[in-house]
Scaffold this motif. Structure first.
Motif, PDB file in Angstrom:
ATOM      1  N   ALA A  81      -6.800  -5.742  -5.474  1.00  0.00           N
ATOM      2  CA  ALA A  81      -6.823  -5.589  -4.210  1.00  0.00           C
ATOM      3  C   ALA A  81      -6.774  -4.760  -3.432  1.00  0.00           C
ATOM      4  N   ALA A  82      -5.503  -4.450  -3.436  1.00  0.00           N
ATOM      5  CA  ALA A  82      -4.931  -3.241  -2.494  1.00  0.00           C
ATOM      6  C   ALA A  82      -4.697  -1.910  -3.090  1.00  0.00           C
ATOM      7  N   VAL A  83      -5.722  -1.857  -4.755  1.00  0.00           N
ATOM      8  CA  VAL A  83      -5.848  -0.421  -4.783  1.00  0.00           C
ATOM      9  C   VAL A  83      -7.587  -0.013  -4.825  1.00  0.00           C
ATOM     10  N   LYS A  84      -7.767  -1.633  -4.912  1.00  0.00           N
ATOM     11  CA  LYS A  84      -9.624  -1.137  -4.416  1.00  0.00           C
ATOM     12  C   LYS A  84      -9.697  -0.556  -3.235  1.00  0.00           C
ATOM     13  N   GLU A  85      -8.750  -1.288  -1.779  1.00  0.00           N
ATOM     14  CA  GLU A  85      -9.154  -1.166  -0.520  1.00  0.00           C
ATOM     15  C   GLU A  85      -8.322   0.496  -0.281  1.00  0.00           C
ATOM     16  N   LEU A  86      -7.220   1.225  -0.743  1.00  0.00           N
ATOM     17  CA  LEU A  86      -6.811   2.505  -0.812  1.00  0.00           C
ATOM     18  C   LEU A  86      -8.041   3.043  -1.531  1.00  0.00           C
ATOM     19  N   GLN A  87      -8.603   2.605  -2.726  1.00  0.00           N
ATOM     20  CA  GLN A  87      -9.694   3.687  -2.918  1.00  0.00           C
ATOM     21  C   GLN A  87     -10.732   3.596  -2.278  1.00  0.00           C
ATOM     22  N   GLU A  88     -11.628   2.973  -1.207  1.00  0.00           N
ATOM     23  CA  GLU A  88     -12.648   2.680  -0.973  1.00  0.00           C
ATOM     24  C   GLU A  88     -12.406   3.700   0.357  1.00  0.00           C
ATOM     25  N   LYS A  89     -10.423   3.409   1.394  1.00  0.00           N
ATOM     26  CA  LYS A  89     -10.123   4.706   1.720  1.00  0.00           C
ATOM     27  C   LYS A  89     -10.152   6.178   1.965  1.00  0.00           C
ATOM     28  N   GLY A  90     -10.298   6.230   0.483  1.00  0.00           N
ATOM     29  CA  GLY A  90     -10.716   8.405  -0.482  1.00  0.00           C
ATOM     30  C   GLY A  90      -9.384   8.678  -0.676  1.00  0.00           C
ATOM     31  N   PHE A  91      -8.637   7.238  -0.563  1.00  0.00           N
ATOM     32  CA  PHE A  91      -7.120   7.528  -1.703  1.00  0.00           C
ATOM     33  C   PHE A  91      -7.731   8.178  -3.527  1.00  0.00           C
ATOM     34  N   ASP A  92      -7.408   9.164  -3.788  1.00  0.00           N
ATOM     35  CA  ASP A  92      -7.607   9.058  -5.597  1.00  0.00           C
ATOM     36  C   ASP A  92      -6.929   8.392  -6.427  1.00  0.00           C
ATOM     37  N   ILE A  93      -6.279   6.670  -6.444  1.00  0.00           N
ATOM     38  CA  ILE A  93      -5.354   6.682  -7.309  1.00  0.00           C
ATOM     39  C   ILE A  93      -6.363   5.664  -8.412  1.00  0.00           C
ATOM     40  N   PRO A  94      -5.620   6.125  -9.907  1.00  0.00           N
ATOM     41  CA  PRO A  94      -6.654   4.542 -10.525  1.00  0.00           C
ATOM     42  C   PRO A  94      -6.833   3.511 -10.890  1.00  0.00           C
ATOM     43  N   ALA A 141       0.528  -0.984   0.501  1.00  0.00           N
ATOM     44  CA  ALA A 141      -0.418  -0.448  -0.278  1.00  0.00           C
ATOM     45  C   ALA A 141       0.723   1.609  -0.105  1.00  0.00           C
ATOM     46  N   GLY A 142       2.172   1.405   0.934  1.00  0.00           N
ATOM     47  CA  GLY A 142       2.483   2.571   1.140  1.00  0.00           C
ATOM     48  C   GLY A 142       3.243   2.687  -0.793  1.00  0.00           C
ATOM     49  N   ARG A 143       3.959   1.460  -1.604  1.00  0.00           N
ATOM     50  CA  ARG A 143       4.091   1.953  -2.266  1.00  0.00           C
ATOM     51  C   ARG A 143       3.554   2.882  -3.327  1.00  0.00           C
ATOM     52  N   ILE A 144       2.161   1.956  -3.521  1.00  0.00           N
ATOM     53  CA  ILE A 144       0.914   2.245  -4.409  1.00  0.00           C
ATOM     54  C   ILE A 144       1.214   3.100  -3.843  1.00  0.00           C
ATOM     55  N   LEU A 145       0.811   3.893  -2.983  1.00  0.00           N
ATOM     56  CA  LEU A 145       0.266   5.755  -2.712  1.00  0.00           C
ATOM     57  C   LEU A 145       1.916   6.499  -2.786  1.00  0.00           C
ATOM     58  N   ALA A 146       2.825   5.833  -2.816  1.00  0.00           N
ATOM     59  CA  ALA A 146       3.770   7.026  -2.913  1.00  0.00           C
ATOM     60  C   ALA A 146       4.262   6.870  -4.554  1.00  0.00           C
ATOM     61  N   GLN A 147       3.802   6.116  -5.358  1.00  0.00           N
ATOM     62  CA  GLN A 147       4.247   6.251  -6.912  1.00  0.00           C
ATOM     63  C   GLN A 147       2.581   7.187  -7.384  1.00  0.00           C
ATOM     64  N   PHE A 148       1.865   7.006  -6.642  1.00  0.00           N
ATOM     65  CA  PHE A 148       1.518   8.650  -7.448  1.00  0.00           C
ATOM     66  C   PHE A 148       1.134   9.968  -6.245  1.00  0.00           C
ATOM     67  N   GLY A 149       2.636  10.022  -5.734  1.00  0.00           N
ATOM     68  CA  GLY A 149       2.443  11.202  -4.643  1.00  0.00           C
ATOM     69  C   GLY A 149       1.683  11.527  -3.314  1.00  0.00           C
ATOM     70  N   HIS A 150       1.100  10.692  -2.767  1.00  0.00           N
ATOM     71  CA  HIS A 150       0.467  10.746  -1.575  1.00  0.00           C
ATOM     72  C   HIS A 150       1.161  10.055  -0.886  1.00  0.00           C
ATOM     73  N   VAL A 151       2.658   9.719  -0.630  1.00  0.00           N
ATOM     74  CA  VAL A 151       2.974  10.140   0.456  1.00  0.00           C
ATOM     75  C   VAL A 151       4.402   9.428   0.221  1.00  0.00           C
ATOM     76  N   ASP A 152       5.713  10.295   0.746  1.00  0.00           N
ATOM     77  CA  ASP A 152       7.152  10.441   0.077  1.00  0.00           C
ATOM     78  C   ASP A 152       7.545   8.761  -0.452  1.00  0.00           C
ATOM     79  N   ASP A 153       8.240   8.422  -0.907  1.00  0.00           N
ATOM     80  CA  ASP A 153       9.140   7.514  -1.819  1.00  0.00           C
ATOM     81  C   ASP A 153      10.210   6.823  -0.763  1.00  0.00           C
ATOM     82  N   ALA A 154       9.406   5.771   0.183  1.00  0.00           N
ATOM     83  CA  ALA A 154      10.550   5.343   0.838  1.00  0.00           C
ATOM     84  C   ALA A 154      11.147   4.663   0.747  1.00  0.00           C
ATOM     85  N   LEU A 155      11.024   3.796  -0.833  1.00  0.00           N
ATOM     86  CA  LEU A 155      11.697   2.866  -0.775  1.00  0.00           C
ATOM     87  C   LEU A 155      13.337   3.530  -1.957  1.00  0.00           C
ATOM     88  N   ALA A 156      12.389   3.680  -2.698  1.00  0.00           N
ATOM     89  CA  ALA A 156      13.943   5.017  -3.546  1.00  0.00           C
ATOM     90  C   ALA A 156      14.566   5.971  -2.281  1.00  0.00           C
TER      91      ALA A 156
END
Length: 594
Positions: A86-99, A43-58
Motif C-alpha cells: 500500500a505504501a509503494v502504491k501511494e508513493l508511485q501515485e505521488k510521482g516517485f519512480d520506485i518499482p 515511506a521515508g525508509r522506502i525512498l531511502a532504499q531507492f536513492g530518493h532521500v538520505d538514509d536517515a535510519l543508517a
C-alpha cells in the motif's frame, strides 16, 4: 551545543508524534539544547532504499553506537506485506519512480529489488537503533497515576469458555536445538533435497567463539492438522475463533503461518479456486482483505465471494477487528499482534468482539507454543479469581536480551520455507554439520541459525545452564542480586517476606544466579499472581514497587528495628561478597556494590 534527534515516524496516532515535538523543543530550548528531526517512517525508509532521500535510519544507526547519541524514537510501523504494498502504491501515485514489490522474483534484477524491500518490512528500525537491547521501565509517577486512576477492566466469569489453543509438538519450540560455537567461524546454510541436490540458502554467517547458534523448524502438515482441530473446537464450544501472531515482527515466518490459517479456515474455497487466486497474485499470506479487494480481477469473482461467505457461515463465529465494517480477525495479518491483542482480550474479561458487535468468549489460537502457556496460565487465574485490579497489581519491567544486532526470532534472513522435501543443514568452515533440521517436507518453515551473545554483566548466562539443558517447557529466569531499592521518603520501608529472603540469598556465586522455571507458570514461583495483585493499599504512602519483594504486607505495626535489620544484614553480606570477588580479580555480579 548538545542536540537531540527527534524521529518522525508513522505509527498511530500520527497526531501524537507530531504534536509532541513542540513540547520537546520548548523544554530543550530552556536548556540550550537543539532539536533536529529525521524521517524514519515507512515511506521515508522506502525512498531511502531507492536513492530518493538520505538514509536517515543508517545515519542514526551509526550515531547510536556513540556516547553522544541522544535519540527520541517514537513508535514506528513494522510493515507487513500488505502495508508495504500500500505504501509503494501511494508513493508511485505521488510521482516517485520506485518499482513494485516483487512477490516472486524471476531474475537477478527483481531479486535485488526484493532484497531492498526486505530491509524495510517488518521490524526494521529497532535492530538498527538499539541492536536488540530493550529496557522499558515505567516511572514511579506513571505507575502511581495508573493506580490512582485505574482503567476499566471487564468482568471474568468462573464459567468462561475462553482458552488458548497451541500446537505443543512439531512446532518451533518443540524442535529447538542449540550448540555453542567453539571458535570463530563462518557457517553456511544448505538445503539437501530428497534426490541429493544441494541448494545454498545462506552462503555466509559469521559467528564468534562462545556464541550460541540456535535452530528449529515447524512442520506445516502438523500445523494444518492443528488448525483444522482448533476451528472444529471453536465451532463445538460455540466460541469465537481468533488467531494471534506477530506477522510484522516475525516478517518471514508468521505471515506464512497466517496464510495457512486463512487457507485452512477457507479450505473449500482454496481447494476449488486456489489456482485462480494464485494466478491473480492473491495470496492468503496477505489476508482475507487483500483477496476480497482483488476479486474484481477474476471473471468469476462474484462466485468466489459467495464461496467465501458460505465458508464464513459454516465455520465458527469469527472474532472481529471492526465488526461495524465487517473486518475479521483474518483480514490483515498485521491487525492482530499477539502481545497487544492477548492483553486486550484478558483485560475485557476474556472476550473479543463478534460479528454481532457484542463481546463473546473466544478460542485464542497461538500456533507456536513458545509463549502460549503463559497466556493460558493468566486466563486460568482470571477465571478462578476474577479480573486483575489495576490499583493494586504489580508491573513487570520489559528488559530485553542484550544480544548482538538481535532481531525478533523469525524476522531475520536465516528463516526459510523449505523449497522441497529434504533436509536443511548448517555447515561450519571445516565441513562439519553442527545443526540439522531433518525430514523437512516442502513448505516447512526452518529458522537456522539464530545467534545470541549475552552481555557478560548477566553473569555466566551463556554457560549456566548449558545449551543441552534447554529442555522443552523450561524458561531461563534470573534471580535479581541487587540490593533492594531505597525506602520512599514519604513512608517507612516495609519488611521482606522470609521466603523471599531465603530464595534471594541462595546461590549467588559467579554463574549461579540463574535457575530454570516452568515456562507456563513462572509467576507462581515465589510471587503468586494473587499475592502480587491483592496487596493491601497503605494509607500513608503509595503502593510499593512490586520489585521490592514485600508486596502484600502491612508494616504499620512492626517495630522500626525489625523493619530495618533484614535490609542492613543483606547489604553487609553483599558488600562482603563483592570485596571477596574483587580480591580474586573477578567482577561482582550485576547490581552488587563494587
Amino acid at each position: 551545543m548538545s542536540s537531540i534527534i527527534y524521529t518522525h515516524t508513522d505509527e498511530a496516532p500520527l497526531l501524537a508524534t507530531y504534536s509532541f515535538l513542540p513540547v520537546v523543543e520548548a523544554y530543550a530550548a530552556k536548556a540550550g539544547v537543539t532539536v533536529e528531526t529525521r524521517d524514519i517512517s515507512l515511506a521515508g525508509r522506502i525512498l531511502a532504499q531507492f536513492g530518493h532521500v538520505d538514509d536517515a535510519l543508517a545515519e542514526l544507526g551509526e550515531l547510536a553506537t556513540k556516547p553522544e547519541a541522544n535519540i527520541i524514537k517514537l513508535p514506528n510501523i513494522s510493515a507487513s506485506i500488505p502495508q508495504l504494498k500500500a505504501a509503494v502504491k501511494e508513493l508511485q501515485e505521488k510521482g516517485f519512480d520506485i518499482p513494485d514489490y516483487p512477490e516472486n522474483p524471476r531474475d537477478d534484477a527483481e531479486r535485488e529489488v526484493r532484497a531492498k524491500y526486505d530491509k524495510v518490512k517488518g521490524s526494521a528500525v529497532n535492530p538498527v537503533l538499539r541492536e536488540g537491547n530493550s529496557d522499558r521501565r515505567a516511572p514511579v509517577a506513571v505507575k502511581n497515576y495508573a493506580r490512582n486512576h485505574p482503567h476499566r477492566m471487564g468482568t471474568w466469569s468462573s464459567d468462561s469458555k475462553t482458552n488458548v489453543a497451541t500446537m505443543g509438538r512439531n512446532d518451533f519450540r518443540s524442535n529447538e536445538k542449540s550448540v555453542v560455537v567453539p571458535a570463530d567461524d563462518t557457517l553456511r546454510i544448505e538445503h539437501v533435497a530428497a534426490d541429493g541436490t544441494v541448494t545454498v540458502l545462506k552462503e555466509s554467517v559469521a559467528v564468534l567463539a562462545g556464541e550460541v547458534v540456535d535452530g528449529t523448524f515447524l512442520d506445516v502438515a502438523a500445523l494444518e492438522e492443528f488448525l483444522a482441530g482448533a476451528i472444529q473446537r471453536a465451532r463445538d464450544e460455540d466460541v469465537l475463533f481468533s488467531v494471534h501472531l506477530k506477522a510484522t515482527m516475525m516478517k518471514v515466518s508468521d505471515p506464512i503461518i497466517f496464510g495457512h490459517v486463512v487457507k485452512t479456515f477457507f479450505r473449500p474455497v482454496f481447494e476449488k479456486y486456489g489456482d485462480q487466486l494464485a494466478a491473480a497474485g492473491l495470496s492468503p499470506n496477505d489476508g482475507l482483505g487483500a483477496i476480497l479487494s482483488g476479486l474484481d480481477q477474476l471473471e468469476n469473482g462474484a462466485e468466489v465471494k459467495s464461496a467465501i461467505d458460505a465458508a464464513l457461515a459454516e465455520g465458527p463465529r469469527m472474532a472481529m477487528v471492526d465488526s461495524d465494517r465487517g473486518i475479521t480477525n483474518l483480514h490483515v495479518p498485521s491487525d492482530v499482534i499477539v502481545d497487544a491483542s492477548m492483553p486486550a482480550m484478558i483485560r475485557i474479561g476474556g472476550h473479543m468482539w463478534g460479528p454481532d458487535g457484542e463481546e463473546h468468549d473466544t478460542l485464542a489460537v497461538i500456533p507456536d507454543s513458545s509463549y502460549a502457556g503463559v497466556y493460558q496460565t493468566v486466563v486460568d487465574d482470571c477465571r478462578a479469581n476474577g479480573a486483575f485490579d489495576p490499583a493494586t497489581m504489580g508491573s513487570v519491567p520489559n528488559v530485553g536480551l542484550m544480544a548482538k544486532a538481535a532481531e525478533e526470532y523469525g524476522s531475520h534472513d536465516k528463516t526459510f520455507e523449505a523449497p522441497a522435501d529434504g533436509t536443511i543443514r548448517v555447515v561450519d568452515g571445516a565441513g562439519g554439520d553442527p545443526h540439522r533440521a531433518p525430514g523437512l517436507r516442502r513448505r516447512h518453515l526452518a529458522r537456522l541459525p539464530d545467534q545470541g551473545r549475552l552481555d557478560p554483566r548477566l553473569g555466566q548466562a551463556r554457560r549456566h545452564p548449558r545449551p543441552g539443558d534447554r529442555r522443552p517447557g523450561r524458561v531461563l529466569a534470573r534471580r535479581d542480586p541487587r540490593p533492594r531499592r531505597q525506602p520512599d521518603r514519604e513512608g517507612p520501608r516495609l519488611p521482606h517476606r522470609a521466603r523471599h529472603r531465603r530464595a534471594h540469598h541462595r546461590d549467588h556465586g559467579a554463574g549461579r544466579g540463574l535457575r530454570l522455571l516452568a515456562r507456563a507458570d513462572p509467576s507462581r514461583r515465589g510471587h503468586d499472581l494473587r499475592h502480587r495483585q491483592r496487596a493491601p493499599r497503605l494509607q500513608h504512602r503509595p503502593v510499593p514497587d512490586p520489585r521490592a519483594r514485600h508486596v502484600g504486607q502491612d508494616a504499620l505495626h512492626r517495630p522500626a528495628d525489625e523493619r530495618r535489620r533484614p535490609v542492613r544484614d543483606r547489604r553487609r553480606r553483599l558488600r562482603a561478597q563483592a570485596r571477596a570477588a574483587a580480591r580474586q580479580g573477578e567482577l561482582p555480579a550485576l547490581g552488587q556494590p563494587r
